[in-house]
Scaffold this motif. Sequence first.
Motif, PDB file in Angstrom:
ATOM      1  N   ASN A   1       0.808  -1.230   0.000  1.00 27.34           N
ATOM      2  CA  ASN A   1       0.000   0.000   0.000  1.00 27.34           C
ATOM      3  C   ASN A   1       0.837   1.272   0.000  1.00 27.34           C
ATOM      4  O   ASN A   1       0.285   2.362  -0.060  1.00 27.34           O
ATOM      5  CB  ASN A   1      -0.906   0.044   1.238  1.00 27.34           C
TER       6      ASN A   1
ATOM      7  N   ASP B   1      -2.750  10.119  16.181  1.00 29.13           N
ATOM      8  CA  ASP B   1      -3.620  10.385  15.030  1.00 29.13           C
ATOM      9  C   ASP B   1      -3.577   9.235  14.015  1.00 29.13           C
ATOM     10  O   ASP B   1      -3.939   9.402  12.865  1.00 29.13           O
ATOM     11  CB  ASP B   1      -3.249  11.705  14.361  1.00 29.13           C
ATOM     12  N   ARG B   2      -3.135   8.063  14.450  1.00 25.56           N
ATOM     13  CA  ARG B   2      -3.064   6.842  13.641  1.00 25.56           C
ATOM     14  C   ARG B   2      -2.057   6.962  12.492  1.00 25.56           C
ATOM     15  O   ARG B   2      -2.253   6.408  11.419  1.00 25.56           O
ATOM     16  CB  ARG B   2      -4.440   6.413  13.142  1.00 25.56           C
ATOM     17  N   THR B   3      -0.971   7.693  12.733  1.00 24.39           N
ATOM     18  CA  THR B   3       0.156   7.741  11.813  1.00 24.39           C
ATOM     19  C   THR B   3       1.365   7.149  12.535  1.00 24.39           C
ATOM     20  O   THR B   3       1.294   6.847  13.725  1.00 24.39           O
ATOM     21  CB  THR B   3       0.482   9.185  11.379  1.00 24.39           C
TER      22      THR B   3
ATOM     23  N   VAL C   1       4.157   8.968   8.471  1.00 24.72           N
ATOM     24  CA  VAL C   1       3.540   8.235   7.370  1.00 24.72           C
ATOM     25  C   VAL C   1       2.229   7.590   7.813  1.00 24.72           C
ATOM     26  O   VAL C   1       1.959   7.467   8.999  1.00 24.72           O
ATOM     27  CB  VAL C   1       4.500   7.141   6.838  1.00 24.72           C
ATOM     28  N   LYS C   2       1.456   7.153   6.831  1.00 20.43           N
ATOM     29  CA  LYS C   2       0.218   6.426   7.119  1.00 20.43           C
ATOM     30  C   LYS C   2       0.551   5.040   7.649  1.00 20.43           C
ATOM     31  O   LYS C   2       1.441   4.356   7.144  1.00 20.43           O
ATOM     32  CB  LYS C   2      -0.628   6.293   5.855  1.00 20.43           C
ATOM     33  N   ILE C   3      -0.192   4.610   8.631  1.00 21.76           N
ATOM     34  CA  ILE C   3       0.045   3.318   9.257  1.00 21.76           C
ATOM     35  C   ILE C   3      -0.171   2.162   8.270  1.00 21.76           C
ATOM     36  O   ILE C   3       0.483   1.130   8.361  1.00 21.76           O
ATOM     37  CB  ILE C   3      -0.841   3.175  10.520  1.00 21.76           C
ATOM     38  N   GLU C   4      -1.049   2.345   7.290  1.00 31.98           N
ATOM     39  CA  GLU C   4      -1.359   1.289   6.324  1.00 31.98           C
ATOM     40  C   GLU C   4      -0.194   0.993   5.390  1.00 31.98           C
ATOM     41  O   GLU C   4      -0.186  -0.030   4.712  1.00 31.98           O
ATOM     42  CB  GLU C   4      -2.579   1.676   5.481  1.00 31.98           C
ATOM     43  N   SER C   5       0.785   1.876   5.338  1.00 34.18           N
ATOM     44  CA  SER C   5       1.915   1.715   4.428  1.00 34.18           C
ATOM     45  C   SER C   5       3.012   0.807   4.971  1.00 34.18           C
ATOM     46  O   SER C   5       3.956   0.499   4.259  1.00 34.18           O
ATOM     47  CB  SER C   5       2.530   3.083   4.115  1.00 34.18           C
TER      48      SER C   5
END
Length: 152
Positions: free
Chosen positions: A29, A51-53, A94-98
């Motif tokens: 992702n 903040d979920r990052t 960064v975004k956690i999904e990455s």
Amino acid sequence: MSIQFGQDLPLQRPDKEDSRAALFVPTTNIKEEVLQALRNGAAIVGFGNHDRTLTIYYECNRFNEPEMAKWEQKARKAYDRLLDNLPTTSKMVVKIESFEQIGYISSKGINIRRMDSLVRWLENSGIPESAPAEAHVTWAPPPPPKKIVAGD
């Protein structure tokens, strides 16, 4: 496998008392521009934000220093920067999904829980030989300070 936010992920910068940070590898992702900034084979350490990052520090051995040939050596350098909050361009939010969390790093060593994901990242990066031999890497203690002997 996704990161369990707040359950398994450290949620603050490590300090001397609680020195654990997370180890990550990119997922499919990840945006191409983030992947290019990281460079293939980078060791990535960090922690979660509320903040979920993720705040990550990374080391890719851009200058091909021989003492940084192994992945665990790169991880330790990135961790030392994170622990001491040193200024660096090798840091980002960064975004956690990455990213996929593969283990932990502390002042005592590395504990890899998902070695297959790390090996896949290093193989895809063209440097499978840089992978640690074992899932647990213990740091050698620093040498004792040298004694200064006054001359006669």
